[in-house]
Enzyme design. Structure first.
Site, PDB file in Angstrom:
ATOM      1  N   HIS A   1     -26.785 -10.315  30.660  1.00 57.18           N
ATOM      2  CA  HIS A   1     -26.007 -10.992  31.706  1.00 57.18           C
ATOM      3  C   HIS A   1     -24.885 -10.056  32.117  1.00 57.18           C
ATOM      4  O   HIS A   1     -23.929  -9.854  31.363  1.00 57.18           O
ATOM      5  CB  HIS A   1     -25.439 -12.317  31.194  1.00 57.18           C
ATOM      6  CG  HIS A   1     -26.512 -13.277  30.816  1.00 57.18           C
ATOM      7  ND1 HIS A   1     -27.078 -14.162  31.711  1.00 57.18           N
ATOM      8  CD2 HIS A   1     -27.165 -13.464  29.644  1.00 57.18           C
ATOM      9  CE1 HIS A   1     -28.020 -14.869  31.097  1.00 57.18           C
ATOM     10  NE2 HIS A   1     -28.105 -14.461  29.841  1.00 57.18           N
TER      11      HIS A   1
ATOM     12  N   LYS B   1     -37.377 -15.200  36.107  1.00 54.60           N
ATOM     13  CA  LYS B   1     -36.799 -15.940  34.986  1.00 54.60           C
ATOM     14  C   LYS B   1     -37.009 -17.434  35.165  1.00 54.60           C
ATOM     15  O   LYS B   1     -36.697 -17.993  36.226  1.00 54.60           O
ATOM     16  CB  LYS B   1     -35.298 -15.634  34.915  1.00 54.60           C
ATOM     17  CG  LYS B   1     -34.564 -16.331  33.795  1.00 54.60           C
ATOM     18  CD  LYS B   1     -34.894 -15.757  32.431  1.00 54.60           C
ATOM     19  CE  LYS B   1     -34.377 -16.649  31.321  1.00 54.60           C
ATOM     20  NZ  LYS B   1     -33.310 -16.074  30.540  1.00 54.60           N
TER      21      LYS B   1
ATOM     22  N   HIS C   1     -36.660 -19.034  29.252  1.00 61.01           N
ATOM     23  CA  HIS C   1     -35.653 -19.641  28.370  1.00 61.01           C
ATOM     24  C   HIS C   1     -36.367 -20.838  27.742  1.00 61.01           C
ATOM     25  O   HIS C   1     -36.533 -21.874  28.377  1.00 61.01           O
ATOM     26  CB  HIS C   1     -34.406 -20.078  29.151  1.00 61.01           C
ATOM     27  CG  HIS C   1     -33.340 -20.636  28.249  1.00 61.01           C
ATOM     28  ND1 HIS C   1     -32.175 -19.990  27.955  1.00 61.01           N
ATOM     29  CD2 HIS C   1     -33.313 -21.779  27.509  1.00 61.01           C
ATOM     30  CE1 HIS C   1     -31.461 -20.692  27.105  1.00 61.01           C
ATOM     31  NE2 HIS C   1     -32.128 -21.797  26.818  1.00 61.01           N
TER      32      HIS C   1
ATOM     33  N   HIS D   1     -34.948 -14.419  23.696  1.00 63.95           N
ATOM     34  CA  HIS D   1     -34.027 -14.740  22.600  1.00 63.95           C
ATOM     35  C   HIS D   1     -34.600 -15.776  21.622  1.00 63.95           C
ATOM     36  O   HIS D   1     -34.044 -16.862  21.461  1.00 63.95           O
ATOM     37  CB  HIS D   1     -32.646 -15.173  23.105  1.00 63.95           C
ATOM     38  CG  HIS D   1     -32.639 -16.082  24.327  1.00 63.95           C
ATOM     39  ND1 HIS D   1     -33.349 -17.250  24.400  1.00 63.95           N
ATOM     40  CD2 HIS D   1     -31.990 -15.959  25.503  1.00 63.95           C
ATOM     41  CE1 HIS D   1     -33.127 -17.807  25.574  1.00 63.95           C
ATOM     42  NE2 HIS D   1     -32.311 -17.047  26.263  1.00 63.95           N
TER      43      HIS D   1
ATOM     44  N   ASP E   1     -28.999 -10.453  25.219  1.00 62.06           N
ATOM     45  CA  ASP E   1     -28.455 -11.700  25.783  1.00 62.06           C
ATOM     46  C   ASP E   1     -26.929 -11.659  25.774  1.00 62.06           C
ATOM     47  O   ASP E   1     -26.280 -12.696  25.648  1.00 62.06           O
ATOM     48  CB  ASP E   1     -28.981 -12.935  25.025  1.00 62.06           C
ATOM     49  CG  ASP E   1     -28.722 -14.231  25.799  1.00 62.06           C
ATOM     50  OD1 ASP E   1     -28.451 -14.166  27.001  1.00 62.06           O
ATOM     51  OD2 ASP E   1     -28.774 -15.309  25.163  1.00 62.06           O
TER      52      ASP E   1
HETATM   53  C1  NCD Z   1     -26.114 -17.378  28.886  1.00 60.77           C
HETATM   54  C2  NCD Z   1     -25.019 -17.246  29.936  1.00 60.77           C
HETATM   55  O1  NCD Z   1     -23.828 -17.442  29.614  1.00 60.77           O
HETATM   56  O2  NCD Z   1     -25.327 -16.915  31.091  1.00 60.77           O
HETATM   57  N1  NCD Z   1     -25.582 -18.082  27.757  1.00 60.77           N
HETATM   58  C3  NCD Z   1     -26.060 -18.050  26.481  1.00 60.77           C
HETATM   59  O3  NCD Z   1     -25.555 -18.795  25.654  1.00 60.77           O
HETATM   60  N2  NCD Z   1     -27.038 -17.245  26.130  1.00 60.77           N
HETATM   61  C4  NCD Z   1     -27.302 -18.064  29.467  1.00 60.77           C
HETATM   62  C5  NCD Z   1     -28.541 -17.984  28.599  1.00 60.77           C
HETATM   63  O4  NCD Z   1     -29.140 -16.918  28.445  1.00 60.77           O
HETATM   64  O5  NCD Z   1     -28.933 -19.001  28.034  1.00 60.77           O
HETATM   65 ZN    ZN Z   2     -29.499 -15.058  28.492  1.00 64.53          ZN
END
Ligand code: NCD
Ligand code: ZN
Length: 362
Positions: A23, A107, A144, A182, A255
């Site tokens: 991200h 995604k 996801h 993940h 992630d």
């Molecule tokens: C991610 C985010 O903040 O964009 N958060 C997380 O807890 N991993 C979104 C995601 O990948 O689920």
């Molecule tokens: Zn993520």
């Protein structure tokens, strides 16, 4: 991979790795976090859950340009873009995105599953034409994998998603490449190991390092809250076995998901762990503890490109067995302060940063 010593410390040189789940955010926050990724990774799969999400080929192109603009001109880094699937999307959008060349995947966020997923897919059966379009143009679907059913306990959402949805999806569109992102449970590890060769999974540094007890150690630790949430120790051990076992179906995806400290330390703290500043060091420590440093290179730099059908990176990255003090806070300008994973602690491996290796070689 080569091992050596520098100043009496063990060193490990591996093919420069990639991050298959990142991200990067936007604007000032992106500018602040980007160097933490490019210090190490040559490429990263950029998640599309911006506000508003990246739901069109044109939006992916604009985001791609913003990332390139934010990069220092000497830095060798390639963003691999993704498209955020919605109920309203038409298959032609996927074809347009593919034609641009820099979109490598789409995604799937079940609507409401995580941060900025409200515009995601509400009914997987209705998304089937999108999955078929992805399969037809050879783009993987990044999943996801958590159900959003409030009756399902938050710790069970991944295992239930596999049984209720993922099995059907793989049967329905057998040509589709799928990455279960993940993974956090032994059920997910077993499912991926036994699945078809079109199925793979990413594993984060934090899910390898910590079990759910860490969230409550000495009090409530909002900086360790992410989705999928950390699980029991038995699951962490299954993840370590999968990551270090040498199977090409498992590869690195941090992630890394930065949120301002104020948004984490709040009455309703948001999900996401900012791991980019420590990710490769944590992976190295976990592999060493498992006696599997010789498999670090495969997990970090080989299995991902093989699955995506992309070339291996030409550069290398050297790690040194020297304590690494993790910063307590990473400032992010107007986006506020960020608290990284393992903030303030010491890790066993450090990055040796020969700047020349991290810039373009062509
Ligand atoms: C991610 C985010 O903040 O964009 N958060 C997380 O807890 N991993 C979104 C995601 O990948 O689920
Ligand atoms: Zn993520």
């Amino acid at each position: 991979m080569t091992s050596g010593t520098t100043n009496g410390n063990a060193t490990l040189t591996i093919t420069r790795p990639d991050d298959w789940h990142l991200h990067l955010r936007d604007d000032d926050l992106m500018a602040a976090v980007l160097p933490w990724t490019t210090r190490c990774f040559a490429r990263a799969v950029i998640m599309p859950n911006l506000k508003p999400p990246v739901t069109t080929a044109a939006a992916a192109a604009a985001y791609y340009e913003r990332i390139l603009d934010a990069l220092h001109p000497d830095v060798d880094f390639t963003p691999l873009m993704t498209l955020y699937l919605t109920d309203a999307m038409k298959p032609a959008e996927i074809e347009r995105a593919k034609a641009q060349g820099f979109v490598v995947a789409a995604k799937l966020y079940p609507a409401g599953a995580t941060t900025n997923s409200e515009a995601g897919v509400t009914d997987l059966r209705r998304a089937r034409p999108l999955f078929e379009a992805l399969a037809a143009c050879g783009l993987p679907l990044l999943v996801h994998g958590e159900v959003t059913d409030p009756d399902v306990d938050v710790f069970d959402r991944e295992a239930v998603f596999i049984e209720r949805h993922l099995r059907l999806l793989l049967d329905d569109v057998p040509d589709l490449k799928v990455v279960l992102e993940h993974v956090t449970t032994r059920q997910a590890v077993a499912f991926v190991e036994q699945g078809p060769p079109t199925l793979a999974a990413t594993i984060t540094a934090h899910h390898l390092l910590l079990n759910r007890g860490a969230m409550f150690q000495g009090g409530l630790n909002p900086h360790l809250y992410c989705l999928p949430v950390l699980k029991r120790e038995e699951h962490r051990q299954a993840l370590v076995a999968a990551a270090t076992g040498g199977s090409p179906r498992f590869f690195l995806g941090t992630d890394s998901a930065p949120h301002a400290r104020t948004a984490k330390e709040s009455g309703c703290g948001c999900a996401g762990i900012f791991s980019a500043p420590v990710a490769i060091e944590v992976y190295a420590s976990v592999f060493e503890q498992a006696g599997a440093l010789d498999r670090l290179e495969g997990f970090c730099g080989r299995h991902g490109p093989l699955f995506y059908g992309l070339p291996f990176n030409r550069g290398t990255l050297t790690l040194e067995r020297r304590p690494f003090r993790v910063p307590a806070v990473v400032p992010a300008g107007t986006a506020g302060d960020l608290v990284p994973l393992a903030a303030g602690s010491s890790l066993d491996w450090s990055l040796v940063q020969p700047a020349a290796r991290l810039v373009r070689e062509d």
